[in-house]
Design a protein around this motif. Structure first.
Motif, mmCIF file in Angstrom:
data_model
loop_
_atom_site.group_PDB
_atom_site.id
_atom_site.type_symbol
_atom_site.label_atom_id
_atom_site.label_comp_id
_atom_site.label_asym_id
_atom_site.label_seq_id
_atom_site.Cartn_x
_atom_site.Cartn_y
_atom_site.Cartn_z
ATOM 1 N N ILE A 1 1.001 2.996 8.689
ATOM 2 C CA ILE A 1 2.399 2.693 8.779
ATOM 3 C C ILE A 1 2.759 1.156 8.713
ATOM 4 O O ILE A 1 1.896 0.461 9.428
ATOM 5 C CB ILE A 1 2.969 3.463 9.631
ATOM 6 N N LEU A 2 3.671 0.571 8.351
ATOM 7 C CA LEU A 2 4.051 -0.989 8.426
ATOM 8 C C LEU A 2 5.448 -0.782 8.521
ATOM 9 O O LEU A 2 6.257 -0.265 8.049
ATOM 10 C CB LEU A 2 3.699 -1.576 6.940
ATOM 11 N N GLU B 1 10.689 2.217 16.072
ATOM 12 C CA GLU B 1 11.120 3.474 16.975
ATOM 13 C C GLU B 1 10.591 4.694 15.675
ATOM 14 O O GLU B 1 10.144 5.806 16.202
ATOM 15 C CB GLU B 1 12.372 3.640 17.110
ATOM 16 N N ALA B 2 11.000 4.348 14.414
ATOM 17 C CA ALA B 2 10.843 5.548 13.352
ATOM 18 C C ALA B 2 9.289 5.509 13.272
ATOM 19 O O ALA B 2 8.835 6.731 13.155
ATOM 20 C CB ALA B 2 11.331 4.865 12.045
ATOM 21 N N ALA B 3 8.473 4.345 13.451
ATOM 22 C CA ALA B 3 7.225 4.572 13.013
ATOM 23 C C ALA B 3 6.376 5.330 14.161
ATOM 24 O O ALA B 3 5.616 6.161 13.958
ATOM 25 C CB ALA B 3 6.523 3.149 12.883
ATOM 26 N N LEU B 4 6.885 4.949 15.423
ATOM 27 C CA LEU B 4 6.347 5.709 16.598
ATOM 28 C C LEU B 4 6.552 7.144 16.482
ATOM 29 O O LEU B 4 5.812 8.047 16.949
ATOM 30 C CB LEU B 4 6.688 4.897 17.876
ATOM 31 N N LYS B 5 7.842 7.484 16.417
ATOM 32 C CA LYS B 5 8.523 8.974 16.124
ATOM 33 C C LYS B 5 7.487 9.698 15.131
ATOM 34 O O LYS B 5 7.025 10.793 15.271
ATOM 35 C CB LYS B 5 9.675 8.866 16.051
ATOM 36 N N THR C 1 2.426 6.170 3.706
ATOM 37 C CA THR C 1 2.295 6.942 2.595
ATOM 38 C C THR C 1 3.007 8.468 2.185
ATOM 39 O O THR C 1 3.652 8.700 3.393
ATOM 40 C CB THR C 1 0.528 7.366 2.807
ATOM 41 N N THR C 2 2.787 8.786 1.346
ATOM 42 C CA THR C 2 3.464 10.222 0.979
ATOM 43 C C THR C 2 2.831 11.199 1.991
ATOM 44 O O THR C 2 3.906 12.072 2.440
ATOM 45 C CB THR C 2 2.984 10.705 -0.421
ATOM 46 N N GLU C 3 1.501 11.236 2.265
ATOM 47 C CA GLU C 3 1.208 12.335 3.080
ATOM 48 C C GLU C 3 1.860 12.060 4.446
ATOM 49 O O GLU C 3 2.248 13.091 5.147
ATOM 50 C CB GLU C 3 -0.268 12.223 3.102
ATOM 51 N N ILE C 4 1.694 10.955 5.042
ATOM 52 C CA ILE C 4 2.212 10.694 6.533
ATOM 53 C C ILE C 4 3.687 10.875 6.375
ATOM 54 O O ILE C 4 4.347 11.548 7.549
ATOM 55 C CB ILE C 4 1.997 9.625 6.961
ATOM 56 N N PHE D 1 0.805 -1.046 -0.209
ATOM 57 C CA PHE D 1 -0.018 0.020 0.011
ATOM 58 C C PHE D 1 0.759 1.387 -0.039
ATOM 59 O O PHE D 1 0.419 2.319 -0.373
ATOM 60 C CB PHE D 1 -1.006 0.100 1.250
ATOM 61 N N ALA D 2 2.311 1.127 0.384
ATOM 62 C CA ALA D 2 2.813 2.323 0.679
ATOM 63 C C ALA D 2 3.479 2.894 -0.303
ATOM 64 O O ALA D 2 3.383 2.416 -1.516
ATOM 65 C CB ALA D 2 4.128 1.867 1.517
#
Length: 401
Positions: free
Chosen positions: A245-246, A108-112, A264-267, A93-94
């Motif tokens: 996010i995955l 860590e990257a996802a949560l930040k 995604t691009t937006e996030i 999806f990304a």
């Protein structure tokens, strides 16, 4: 210089208690120790060795890349990283990828990112992260706090705040605490360390709906369930639910350290230049190997065969259980399989692991009550049969001891 298991106790920090044997060679789904003893590997380096040990295509790729380019600073990009990012985004999806060195770093990257996205779009009050009891998301202080096993985060001082936990597969519990202050919900679409627990369909769909309702990002931790493990490239693909996010690691490198966060691009726009980084993340060696892993695994032939091999395991385990009656349930998906012990053997998962090793078979546990298998996705049928035969001997030993 001669080294043995005793050397570990002399020179290594004692946070691990490794087995008595020291493996020195692996090929496919078999491993040999210092004494030349051979083992069937049902552990897969904890769902890492997705193509077994020393797969010839991975060895060839590593050698070729090793003669070209090993490392650059992130002042530069490199071709293997760009190709891998293209393939991951085309297959999922990304739109965007960020590379790290491990699952913990990817999480860590996802949560930040989730916190940063919420801050930019909704303000600083939107900072709550919700996770699930018995979940596991890594060993950095942030990720181990988010993980739902307090024993791993206790004893290190004050923990990061605004992190709350509810029971997995309990949608009502989530409804009670999720709000417009929630910035993210993080979950494994198949809990691994927590006991190999599959999500109920209505639960995972409900989590997605609640996140959408409250403008919270849904993070799927697919560090253990990803890269073909469930018979899908990623487990979300079989759940009719798409995360925001995955995270992926473990099998992604086939044994070479790499992690990735996909979104995604937006996030992704919230991780502006300088907001996050990694010295080694996206290095050419790791990305070249991961690209080859993805090329091999993301094919109908491999993915469909995972489900056939799963059935071989289930049939063999059920046959063993009819004889010895030690399991209450064989659970999991694809080649992430949990053998849940019944009341009579509750708390004895490690006994089965030790007995398996003594019978030349390598397996895992998922807590005190579940024996876990996470073998290579291309493990030969004859190795499955031989490994199960050795496992049966281990069970016989535990039952009769």
């Amino acid at each position: 210089m001669q080294v043995t298991r005793a050397t570990f106790d002399e020179v290594m920090v004692p946070n691990y208690n490794p087995a008595a044997i020291v493996p020195v060679k692996g090929l496919g789904s078999r491993v040999w120790d210092q004494e030349g003893n051979e083992y069937i590997d049902f552990a897969g380096g904890i769902a890492v060795n997705v193509l077994g040990h020393c797969h010839p295509d991975l060895v060839k790729t590593l050698k070729e890349q090793g003669e070209k380019l090993w490392h650059l600073s992130n002042v530069f990009t490199n071709e293997p990283a760009l190709r891998l990012a293209q393939k991951l985004t085309h297959a999922t999806f990304a739109d965007k990828a960020y590379f790290a060195n491990s699952g913990a770093e990817a999480n860590e990257a996802a949560l930040k990112l989730a916190r940063r996205f919420a801050l930019e779009h909704y303000g600083e009050e939107k900072n709550q992260i919700i996770a699930f009891n018995q979940g596991f998301h890594g060993r950095t202080f942030f990720t181990v706090t988010v993980g739902g096993q307090a024993a791993y985060s206790d004893g290190f001082g004050p923990k990061p705040g605004a992190v709350e936990h509810v029971d997995y597969n309990n949608l009502d519990a989530l409804k009670e605490i999720i709000s417009d202050k929630t910035c993210a919900v993080i979950m494994e679409p198949l809990q691994g360390e927590g006991g190999v627990i599959s999500p109920m369909q209505e639960f995972v769909e409900g989590v997605r709906a609640l996140c959408t309702e409250h403008n919270a990002l849904l993070i799927f931790d697919e560090v253990q369930s990803g890269v073909g493990r469930t018979g899908q490239l990623y487990a979300y693909m079989g759940l009719n639910v798409v995360p925001d996010i995955l995270t992926t690691a473990k099998s992604l490198g086939g044994g070479f350290p790499i992690g990735a966060m996909l979104t995604t691009t937006e996030i992704a726009a919230s991780l502006k230049v300088g907001t996050h980084g990694s010295t080694y993340g996206g290095n050419p060696l790791a990305c070249a190997v991961a690209e080859k892993v993805l090329d091999i695994v993301n094919t109908p032939a491999i993915l469909q065969d995972v489900l056939r091999k799963e059935q071989l395991f289930r049939d063999g385990l059920n046959k063993i259980n009819q004889k010895y009656n030690v399991f209450s349930e064989i659970r999991g998906q694809g080649l992430l399989i949990g053998c849940a012990l019944n009341e009579q053997y509750k708390g004895k998962a490690r006994d089965f692991l030790v007995a398996s090793a003594a019978n030349n078979m390598m397996c895992l546990v998922a807590g005190a009550n579940v024996v876990r298998f996470a073998p290579s996705l291309v493990i030969p049928d004859e190795d499955i049969a031989e490994g199960l035969a050795r496992f049966e001997r281990a069970i016989e030993h535990v039952v009769n001891s």
